[in-house]
Each structure stands twice: as C-alpha cells, then as structure tokens.
Design an enzyme around this catalytic site. Structure first.
Site, short mmCIF file in Angstrom:
data_model
loop_
_atom_site.label_atom_id
_atom_site.label_comp_id
_atom_site.label_asym_id
_atom_site.label_seq_id
_atom_site.Cartn_x
_atom_site.Cartn_y
_atom_site.Cartn_z
N HIS A 210 0.78 -1.30 0.02
CA HIS A 210 -0.03 -0.19 0.05
C HIS A 210 1.01 1.32 -0.17
O HIS A 210 1.98 1.25 0.73
CB HIS A 210 -0.69 -0.13 1.50
N GLU B 70 0.54 4.13 1.64
CA GLU B 70 0.98 4.67 2.92
C GLU B 70 2.10 3.87 3.78
O GLU B 70 3.13 4.67 4.24
CB GLU B 70 -0.31 4.56 3.65
N CYS C 226 -7.30 2.41 4.66
CA CYS C 226 -7.61 1.20 5.23
C CYS C 226 -7.31 1.03 6.78
O CYS C 226 -6.42 1.86 7.10
CB CYS C 226 -7.30 -0.07 4.20
N CYS D 85 -3.51 0.45 7.04
CA CYS D 85 -2.62 1.57 6.85
C CYS D 85 -3.00 2.63 8.21
O CYS D 85 -2.12 3.21 8.54
CB CYS D 85 -2.99 2.23 5.56
#
Length: 164
Positions: A65, A67, A95, A98
């Site tokens: 991801h 992040e 999400c 994260c």
C-alpha cells in the site's frame, strides 16, 4: 506530539492542495504500472520525507500500500519509527491496516482525498483516527481534492472493466 504552531501550517488549504498534487502524481504513476491509483506523501516540518504508491500487483505483496511505503521511507529518513511531527497526505482514505500503521508510527495528522465507504478507516467504514481504545489519535482533514482523487480511481476501474 507536534507543537500546535507547527501543526497549524498544514491547515493552509492552498498548501494542502499542492501537497495533494504530489500524492496524485504518485497515484498516476501507480495507474501506469497497472496498480490501483493511490499515492501518499509524508511531510516532516513542511518537507517531503516519504513517498509511496500502490505496488501490490507488481510486488505480489498484500502490504504494498502507498501509505506503508511512505511510512517506511520516512522512518528511514528520520532515523526513528516515531513520526510524531509528520503529516500523511494520501489520495484515498486509508484502510484499517494503513491506519494501524499510522497509529503505530504516531503520525498525528492525515489529509486524504477520496472517501472509501467500503474500507475507509478514517471516518467512512470505521473511525480508527479517534477511537478512544487506542493510545493515540490522528487529526483528519477530509476531501482535499477529493473529486480529482475519486475520478482517478473511477477512470482506472472503468478502463479495467473495459479490458484496456
């Protein structure tokens, strides 16, 4: 925790719009690589110290991801896991994974573009940002260039559905 004077500089809307522009650039790069277009930038005292874009498909990594990549880069640059003077700017509401990483890194401020009603953990599906069961909280600025962020995602998925 960051001092309120240092934190207030991040609430300037033209500055936040420009910061989101950098995250949108990362998201566009992700889309060109066949990844869901999400981009993230981390600022420390007004300087970029971390960037990331989704890379799950290319790396075959569920942790790919934007992040998380930005947090890793920022921690390396700062030389500490505590990013307690940082601002995370990301094109899509984070999400739960994260948001958990941001809480663990002690990131005090998040600005995001598009809301994510299916997986957003900063107010849409759930609110990990101010859940009193956690030791830390994250101030959230929602909707920074939100329509632009949402359009990038919609266009990406429309192209995928059309087979291009």
């Amino acid at each position: 925790m960051i001092a309120s004077g240092m934190l207030s500089c991040y609430f300037d809307l033209p500055w936040l719009s420009e910061a989101m522009g950098l995250a949108l650039e990362q998201a566009s790069l992700a889309a060109k690589e066949g990844e869901v277009p999400v981009g993230a930038i981390i600022y420390w005292d007004g300087e970029v110290i971390g960037t990331g874009r989704n890379a799950r498909e290319g790396r075959k990594d569920p942790l790919g991801h934007a992040e998380l990549d930005a947090i890793r880069m920022a921690s390396e640059k700062v030389g500490d896991w505590r990013l307690d003077r940082a601002l995370m700017v990301v094109t899509l509401e984070p999400c739960p994974m994260c948001m958990g990483a941001m809480l663990q890194a002690r990131i005090p401020l998040l600005a995001y573009g598009a809301a994510d009603p299916r997986a957003g953990a900063a107010g849409s599906l759930m609110s990990m940002d101010d859940d009193p069961r956690f030791n830390h909280t994250i101030k959230v600025i929602r909707g920074v260039r939100g329509e632009e962020s949402a359009r990038l995602l919609r266009d990406f998925f429309d192209r995928k559905r059309a087979g291009s």
